[in-house]
Write a protein that holds these residues in place. Sequence first.
Motif, PDB file in Angstrom:
ATOM      1  N   ARG A   1      -6.783  -8.240   4.693  1.00 15.24           N
ATOM      2  CA  ARG A   1      -6.754  -7.555   3.390  1.00 15.24           C
ATOM      3  C   ARG A   1      -8.151  -7.502   2.775  1.00 15.24           C
ATOM      4  NH1 ARG A   1      -3.729 -11.214   0.946  1.00 15.24           N
ATOM      5  NH2 ARG A   1      -1.921 -10.851   2.246  1.00 15.24           N
TER       6      ARG A   1
ATOM      7  N   GLU B   1       0.844  -1.211   0.000  1.00 15.41           N
ATOM      8  CA  GLU B   1       0.000   0.000   0.000  1.00 15.41           C
ATOM      9  C   GLU B   1       0.876   1.257   0.000  1.00 15.41           C
ATOM     10  OE1 GLU B   1      -0.309  -2.308   2.379  1.00 15.41           O
ATOM     11  OE2 GLU B   1      -2.248  -3.271   1.976  1.00 15.41           O
TER      12      GLU B   1
ATOM     13  N   ARG C   1     -11.404 -12.247  -4.251  1.00 17.76           N
ATOM     14  CA  ARG C   1     -11.835 -10.850  -4.411  1.00 17.76           C
ATOM     15  C   ARG C   1     -12.709 -10.684  -5.648  1.00 17.76           C
ATOM     16  NH1 ARG C   1      -7.782  -5.678  -5.112  1.00 17.76           N
ATOM     17  NH2 ARG C   1      -9.442  -4.216  -5.552  1.00 17.76           N
TER      18      ARG C   1
ATOM     19  N   GLU D   1     -16.772  -9.884  -5.986  1.00 17.97           N
ATOM     20  CA  GLU D   1     -17.324  -8.784  -6.787  1.00 17.97           C
ATOM     21  C   GLU D   1     -18.483  -9.260  -7.657  1.00 17.97           C
ATOM     22  OE1 GLU D   1     -13.076  -6.365  -6.968  1.00 17.97           O
ATOM     23  OE2 GLU D   1     -13.813  -7.371  -8.777  1.00 17.97           O
TER      24      GLU D   1
ATOM     25  N   LYS E   1     -10.430  -5.167   4.623  1.00 13.81           N
ATOM     26  CA  LYS E   1     -10.115  -3.759   4.295  1.00 13.81           C
ATOM     27  C   LYS E   1     -10.728  -3.356   2.970  1.00 13.81           C
ATOM     28  CE  LYS E   1      -5.840  -2.620   6.686  1.00 13.81           C
ATOM     29  NZ  LYS E   1      -4.404  -2.830   6.549  1.00 13.81           N
ATOM     30  N   LEU E   2     -10.905  -4.328   2.072  1.00 11.70           N
ATOM     31  CA  LEU E   2     -11.529  -4.036   0.778  1.00 11.70           C
ATOM     32  C   LEU E   2     -13.036  -3.905   0.901  1.00 11.70           C
ATOM     33  CD1 LEU E   2      -9.467  -6.440  -1.527  1.00 11.70           C
ATOM     34  CD2 LEU E   2      -9.455  -3.947  -1.620  1.00 11.70           C
TER      35      LEU E   2
END
Length: 349
Positions: A115, A35, A87, A91, A118-119
């Motif tokens: 992680r 990041e 991820r 979506e 956090k998304l």
Amino acid sequence: MTDDAPTPQPHRRRPRYRGTHPRRFEEKYKELAPEAHPELIEHVRSRGMTPAGQHVPILVDEVLAALALAPGKRGVDCTLGYGGHARRVLERITPGGTLLGLDQDPLELPKTLERLRKLGFEESALSVRRTNFAGLPAALHEHGWQDGVDFLFADLGLSSMQIDDPARGFTFKFDGPLDMRMNPARGVSAAQWLAGASVAEIERALADNSDEPLARDLARVLAGRREPLATTQRLAEVVRQALPARYGDDERDATVRRVFQAIRIEVNDEFGVLDALLRFAPQALRRGGRIAVLSFHSGEDRRVKRAFARGLADGVWSATNDEVIRPSPAERRSNPRSGPAKLRWAARA
Ligand SMILES: C[S@@+](CC[C@H](N)C(=O)[O-])C[C@H]1O[C@@H](n2cnc3c(N)ncnc32)[C@H](O)[C@@H]1O
């Protein structure tokens, strides 16, 4: 996350290294904090490399298509890893859908969960469980999903984080303890297995798990050693010394790689747990549900191909891909680790 609580990370001083670029895994502190250093991550990726502490997901669009995802669907990522596929799956299935992510690795799983949280993927969309996917029946039961799921996904083998971390003992490129367990809290390490295995056991592992042509000769060298093989580089050195003089450097490296792969498969019982997953999959899926499996060597792909062909003939599966799906030349160039990948899917009748 169920099972193990996340391990607290102690504060560490910034590592110092010789030369202009860090070479050792633990020196790559910028890559390990992506990041804060997005430009460096992009640079590393543009050179076809995987930044330390990350994993580049493979055949993502093909996996998403194979799983026939849509909002509201529910399913299991049996090998959560870095969460790259997860991820993209999330979506597609949100709003309304739920993903259960499994992984047996107690070291990487807490980081992946953090992680993904956090998304923005909350407990309502994503649950995570540290378990071997051979325990899928129990995981589904405890999750209240005994009546089945819409999709199952498995991306077999190791994550780049595991391969690249010398402390895990998977790579011969750096020295480290000869461990090779995806869950170091379970079973025996590679060093312990080698110390206790007979010539016949090692020969079988090398032949069955890696199609090693010198299985017998190497087994004789590796079994019953007075000095136990405790580190990755010592094992690599002993294998190299045992090879015929005519072998060039590439052949020597390829042999060491096959020996490491065979021992890793043995220590983690990778074929046994894959067979268990393939056997249970039809029971876990609802009608029309999809399974997709990404494999990385012939021993894995053979099992997946046979299980899907048999199930198609028996009427358990209604469809499967005739031609195996492989990464495009562009994907192989941008992520050389995708090279050996093979994707197969099947739909529940
Ligand atoms: C190739 S990586 C998965 C990468 C992931 N698809 C991503 O996009 O980041 C494989 C992961 O599966 C886990 N794994 C391998 N075999 C497993 C098993 N039998 N049960 C549970 N996890 C397993 C490994 O610990 C590793 O984290």
